[in-house]
Design a protein around this motif. Sequence first.
Motif, PDB file in Angstrom:
ATOM      1  N   UNK A   9       1.415 -52.611  16.404  1.00 41.37           N
ATOM      2  CA  UNK A   9       2.876 -52.884  16.877  1.00 41.37           C
ATOM      3  C   UNK A   9       4.273 -52.572  15.814  1.00 41.37           C
ATOM      4  N   UNK A  10       3.666 -53.179  14.881  1.00 37.69           N
ATOM      5  CA  UNK A  10       4.270 -53.442  13.782  1.00 37.69           C
ATOM      6  C   UNK A  10       4.918 -51.938  12.970  1.00 37.69           C
ATOM      7  N   UNK A  11       3.572 -51.165  12.860  1.00 39.96           N
ATOM      8  CA  UNK A  11       3.554 -49.803  11.920  1.00 39.96           C
ATOM      9  C   UNK A  11       4.730 -48.702  12.950  1.00 39.96           C
ATOM     10  N   UNK A  13       7.236 -49.263  14.932  1.00 42.30           N
ATOM     11  CA  UNK A  13       8.356 -50.011  14.865  1.00 42.30           C
ATOM     12  C   UNK A  13       9.024 -49.314  13.908  1.00 42.30           C
ATOM     13  N   UNK A  17      11.586 -46.021  13.495  1.00 40.96           N
ATOM     14  CA  UNK A  17      12.796 -46.355  13.361  1.00 40.96           C
ATOM     15  C   UNK A  17      12.566 -44.974  11.330  1.00 40.96           C
ATOM     16  N   UNK A 334       8.999 -53.837   2.519  1.00 41.09           N
ATOM     17  CA  UNK A 334       8.258 -53.714   1.651  1.00 41.09           C
ATOM     18  C   UNK A 334       8.143 -51.952   1.076  1.00 41.09           C
TER      19      UNK A 334
ATOM     20  N   UNK B  84       8.119 -59.810   0.281  1.00 37.63           N
ATOM     21  CA  UNK B  84       9.625 -58.835   0.117  1.00 37.63           C
ATOM     22  C   UNK B  84       9.753 -59.337   1.693  1.00 37.63           C
ATOM     23  N   UNK B 118      10.363 -56.204  11.367  1.00 35.08           N
ATOM     24  CA  UNK B 118      10.346 -55.801  13.668  1.00 35.08           C
ATOM     25  C   UNK B 118      10.734 -56.273  14.538  1.00 35.08           C
TER      26      UNK B 118
END
Lengths: 419, 251
Positions: A9-11, A13, A17, A334, B84, B118
């Motif tokens: 999910x993070x990836x 999102x 973006x 990151x 980070x 996120x």
Amino acid sequence: MKSLLKAPLRFFGLLVQSILLALSQIWVNKTRSVLTTLGIIIGVGSVTAVIAGMNGMNAMIMENFEFFGTKKIFLWPERPQTGSQKNANWWQIRFQPEQFEGVLDHCPSVEYLTLISYPGSMTAHHGAHSLENVRIAGVEESWFKIENRSISRGRPFSFLDAQQARRVCIIPQKLQEKLYLDRDCIGQTLQFNHYTFQIIGIVEERPRAFFEGQGDRIEVYIPFRTAQSIRESWIDAMASCRSTDLAEEARAELTFFLRKRRNVKLGEPNNFGVFIMESEVMKVRALMAGLGLVAGAVVSISLLVGGIGIMNIMLVSVSERTREIGLRKAVGARASAILLQFLVEAVMLCLIGGLIGIGIGYFLAFLISHSAGFLEKSQVPGWAVVLAFGFSAAVGIFFGMFPAAKAARLNPIEALRHE
Amino acid sequence: MTDNSVLIRLQNIHRTYKVGSDTVHALRGIHLQVRQNEYVAIMGHSGSGKSTLMNVIGCLDRADQGTYEIRGIKTTVMSGAALARIRNEQIGFVFQSYELLPRLNALKNVELPLIYSNVGFLTRRKLAREALERVGLAARMHHRPNQLSGGEKQRVAVARALVAKPSILLADEPTGNLDTQTSAGIMDLFEKLYEQGQTIILVTHEADIACHARRIVRMQDGQILSDVPARQDPAWALIHGPSAEAKETGV
């Protein structure tokens, strides 16, 4: 479960973006982006157009082979170059009908076989009208099946026609017109030289393949044995295999069968020739594939050049936005997020270029199909679109990786100090 | 052993780098603790090591030696990605030259840190609005940086630093590019944030700015020269005249 879903999910999102960011970045630098992707546009456009053109040519050639019949097999007597029959005379090695008896039982891959003899050209008469130079062909009933020509009126040769060598003929529509025969002329008689024939059927024309030449000559079909009874002449044979996949097997079976029947001894060369149409089709296919490969290699050079253009502009973009990268890292991006951002930007550039290129390719394909008659079937196949997109994305990833990695590796402190 | 109110703890921090063939010893054994809701100014001339210290505290840089903990978490052994994340969640940076992204409006600039943690789109919007309201820029959130004055830009930067609710607001010469009046406005904002409970670390070389803090850490040659409450620092006397305590003790 929740933690399992978190990473993708993070990836996702981040990816969304990055895509939005890349699109806005490209939009802001519209002119630069279009100029940058010119290489990709030209590359993809030409790939698409070339594929369409090749496809058109391929379709045209294959269609012609289809007209001619790709399952056809030709057989003819041939004096061998070596062996004991080297000096045999032509008459000794001629095909004789008995040699082909039971051929279908022994050659399971062969669907039909017909003997053909040409007793010569004659002048056709009907009432006051006549036509010179009509070619008489003695064929068996299966000839029409192999040639895929149907009898539009009347009937095919019957067993008795063949057995009793009756004077019956099947004529093409052209002859019907040239001799001003009635619309329904079945049962009427024609004169060929001094021979009288009864018309039993009218056979349809078929479209001619470009390699057959202009066959203006009119051919009339009579039973094989009738032809032999008029004049015992040279015999050829034509067969068809059950499917194009079985062409080679059919050739082997026929060769084996005929060697036996024609008493060719072990180790001696064949005293006949076998030609399968499918082998020609294969040769043309291989030729087209080779041509396609060469064309592909040539146009892929333009994609390579396009890719270098992308890499160049991405490097410029990275150095222009060094401070931005520093800031993004400072607020918690990151290295992988930065890498993704620039990689996505390169890929988006390439995909947009690819999209425009495909559009141009379609346009070129349209032009090709409308400019050259023999390429009228030039269309952009679906797989070419997928290929072009895939290739564009691959170019983006390949040539975007270096600048993106450079951006991801930037030290945030130095990046923020960059002027 | 750890005191819960200690936010950051630096022990014997060393940092050297190479400039050409020279080795610069930027930090030479720094010991520093900052507690929850402190307002600390780090002062020093250029070359004193204060920027390096700020980079280390902000996890932009890593110490060569010593340990650095944020909320009891040792950062010295962390991976780049983990650092980070610390920057994202624990630190809010304010830079001298604002570092706003020119193509994004104020709101989107403020949203930036949340993108990397996120947070969903709607929450992001809401938090960014709230942060802009906190710095008094609710009316200008759709303006781009080039439509904003210097003071407004810095407020946007502060809002961006605050949006992820960091443990520490880390400001590097936040008024360095601003005139006196605008600077005062920013310092008032910091004062307000401090009163609301925000821990602030301010890096500056200006005495009057440093005097807004409650504690002043002076640096020289990569070492801490003094670390005293602001009222006891010579800067205070310079700006406000001798303090009552100083008069009493006769310093």
